[in-house]
Design a protein around this motif. Structure first.
Motif, short mmCIF file in Angstrom:
data_model
loop_
_atom_site.label_atom_id
_atom_site.label_comp_id
_atom_site.label_asym_id
_atom_site.label_seq_id
_atom_site.Cartn_x
_atom_site.Cartn_y
_atom_site.Cartn_z
N TRP A 200 0.73 -1.37 -0.10
CA TRP A 200 0.10 0.07 -0.08
C TRP A 200 0.76 1.18 -0.04
CZ3 TRP A 200 -0.81 4.09 3.31
CH2 TRP A 200 -2.00 5.09 3.09
N PRO A 201 0.55 2.30 -0.53
CA PRO A 201 -0.81 2.59 -1.43
C PRO A 201 -0.82 2.28 -2.76
CG PRO A 201 0.32 4.60 -1.20
CD PRO A 201 1.25 3.67 -0.29
N LEU A 202 0.31 1.67 -3.40
CA LEU A 202 0.16 1.12 -4.60
C LEU A 202 -1.08 0.16 -4.79
CD1 LEU A 202 0.79 0.64 -7.84
CD2 LEU A 202 2.94 -0.89 -6.92
N LEU A 203 -0.85 -0.86 -3.62
CA LEU A 203 -1.97 -1.92 -3.69
C LEU A 203 -3.11 -1.14 -2.81
CD1 LEU A 203 -0.29 -5.30 -2.51
CD2 LEU A 203 -0.65 -4.25 -4.88
N ASP A 204 -4.17 -1.47 -3.24
CA ASP A 204 -5.59 -0.88 -2.63
C ASP A 204 -6.92 -1.54 -3.19
OD1 ASP A 204 -6.92 0.38 -0.74
OD2 ASP A 204 -6.20 2.41 -1.18
N ALA A 205 -7.93 -1.34 -2.81
CA ALA A 205 -9.26 -1.83 -3.34
C ALA A 205 -9.17 -1.06 -4.60
CB ALA A 205 -10.37 -1.65 -2.66
N GLY A 206 -9.18 -1.92 -5.76
CA GLY A 206 -9.71 -1.31 -7.21
C GLY A 206 -8.12 -1.51 -7.92
N THR A 207 -7.09 -1.83 -7.20
CA THR A 207 -5.85 -2.04 -7.85
C THR A 207 -5.92 -3.35 -8.78
OG1 THR A 207 -4.45 -1.24 -6.21
CG2 THR A 207 -3.37 -2.86 -7.73
N VAL A 208 -5.56 -3.24 -10.13
CA VAL A 208 -5.31 -4.64 -11.06
C VAL A 208 -4.08 -5.03 -11.41
CG1 VAL A 208 -6.40 -5.21 -13.28
CG2 VAL A 208 -7.70 -3.56 -11.87
N ILE A 209 -4.03 -6.24 -11.48
CA ILE A 209 -2.71 -7.18 -11.47
C ILE A 209 -2.98 -7.62 -13.29
CG2 ILE A 209 -1.23 -9.08 -10.95
CD1 ILE A 209 -2.85 -8.61 -8.38
N ASP A 210 -1.97 -7.33 -13.93
CA ASP A 210 -2.06 -7.80 -15.48
C ASP A 210 -0.57 -8.74 -15.50
OD1 ASP A 210 -2.42 -8.65 -18.24
OD2 ASP A 210 -1.86 -6.49 -18.89
N ILE A 211 -0.81 -10.04 -15.73
CA ILE A 211 0.30 -10.69 -16.10
C ILE A 211 0.25 -11.79 -17.50
CG2 ILE A 211 1.97 -12.61 -15.20
CD1 ILE A 211 1.05 -11.96 -12.54
N PRO A 212 0.35 -11.27 -18.50
CA PRO A 212 0.25 -11.83 -19.90
C PRO A 212 1.04 -13.25 -19.48
CG PRO A 212 0.85 -9.62 -20.05
CD PRO A 212 1.32 -9.72 -18.68
N ALA A 213 0.50 -14.37 -19.83
CA ALA A 213 1.10 -15.66 -19.73
C ALA A 213 0.64 -16.72 -20.49
CB ALA A 213 1.06 -16.01 -18.32
N ALA A 214 1.47 -17.66 -20.81
CA ALA A 214 1.22 -18.80 -21.58
C ALA A 214 0.13 -19.69 -21.02
CB ALA A 214 2.40 -19.51 -22.26
N SER A 215 0.20 -20.08 -19.64
CA SER A 215 -0.52 -20.34 -18.83
C SER A 215 -0.47 -20.09 -17.29
CB SER A 215 -0.12 -22.05 -18.72
OG SER A 215 1.18 -22.35 -18.29
#
Length: 332
Positions: A200-215
């Motif tokens: 926190w405060p980067l992490l908070d309710a509404g924070t989104v994680i994007d990890i493009p992955a093959a699986s």
């Protein structure tokens, strides 16, 4: 050409008495508590981005800020001097201070192990080995901190990590380039993981994680229950259990964490020599943390498991392998 606070470097230097006014490496020795006697370098790069380097913890990265906003999760243990490290079992957790980058390895990571290559505690030894610092330089273009960290013992492995941390003056990013060499006389298991810890405060309710992955797959039933919500960060809830996901790297070797409400985006890029990235999500009170963890093997259960399923990397005598991670932060 680089800029410092929106001004080309050459023009900015006409307006200051010393480059130190805007970009420098400050050196400290801690004088109290469990960190007493440990070295700490504070990198100030002229772009509103600052981060701590801990030479006595393998040149790992501790606290970091963008325009004064904290980015890293810091645990209750603090980042201690290396002799506080407890090597047996899960003792690693007693001195896991968090910080932006904690290195795990060099011959194992994951749970403790007792096998044909010896005994090692959780996540290996390297993160508690002091570095020999070989370079600290600041130019109008680039800040560099470099050193050598040796994991070795008599009649045991002799693995050398040569680390180079660079940050362009005026940027909001830095790069870690590591080369690991087996300077021993026999083949050595070699597992490495970069434990990138966000809070926190980067992490908070509404924070989104994007990890493009093959699986992607869940580590265990706790993770499976939250599989469809793995890209979301909610409010901290007491008693929440950790959830770990194993991502196989795709063509785009990147992970992004975005807090749109605060105008923050954190981007982690990693080299092809790191074919997996683990996601450690824990949204409990106090332990409100996201770990993004590029690794050189997809086996999260440690060295013995990697050997059993044929995914244990090895280094021949004299062989080297290079890993690169880049961290960039944008703030509106």
């Amino acid at each position: 050409m680089s800029e410092i606070f929106g001004t080309p470097v050459g023009q900015a230097l006409l307006r200051v008495g010393s480059l130190d006014q805007v970009a420098r490496v400050d050196r400290f020795v801690e004088d109290d508590g469990p960190a007493r006697g440990a070295r700490r370098f504070r990198v100030v790069n002229g772009g509103g981005f600052e981060f701590d380097v801990h030479p006595d913890r393998a040149l790992d990265i501790g606290a970091a800020t963008i325009n004064g906003i904290p980015l890293a999760w810091l645990s209750s243990t603090g980042i201690t001097r290396p002799d506080a490290y407890e090597p047996a079992g899960r003792g690693w957790l007693r001195t896991f201070g968090g910080g932006l980058v904690t290195t795990c390895g060099l011959d194992t990571f994951g749970p403790p192990v007792d096998d044909e290559d010896g005994v090692s505690g959780m996540h290996g030894r390297i993160g508690a080995v002091p570095a020999r610092v070989t370079e600290v330089t600041v130019t109008p273009e680039l800040i560099t901190v470099a050193g050598e960290v040796r994991q070795t013992g008599v009649f045991q492995e002799n693995l050398v990590l040569r680390r180079r941390i660079t940050s362009r003056v005026g940027s909001t990013s830095f790069t870690i380039e590591d080369t690991v060499t087996n300077e021993g006389e026999s083949v050595s298991p070699h597992m490495v993981l970069y434990h990138v810890n966000l809070g926190w405060p980067l992490l908070d309710a509404g924070t989104v994680i994007d990890i493009p992955a093959a699986s992607v797959r869940s580590r265990d039933p706790d993770a499976a229950t939250g599989f469809n919500q793995r890209a979301e960060i909610g409010e901290p809830v007491a008693g929440t259990r950790e959830q770990v996901y194993i991502h196989t790297a795709g063509d785009e070797r990147v992970a992004r964490v975005t807090n749109a409400a605060r105008g923050l985006t954190f981007t982690l890029r990693y080299s092809e020599t790191l074919p997996a990235i683990f996601q450690w999500k824990l949204t409990a009170t106090k332990h409100y943390v996201l770990g993004l963890e590029p690794a050189n093997t997809p086996e999260i259960q440690g060295r013995a498991a990697a050997r059993a399923n044929g995914t244990l990397p090895r280094l021949e005598p004299g062989e080297s392998r290079t890993y690169v991670i880049e961290i960039e932060v944008s703030a509106a």
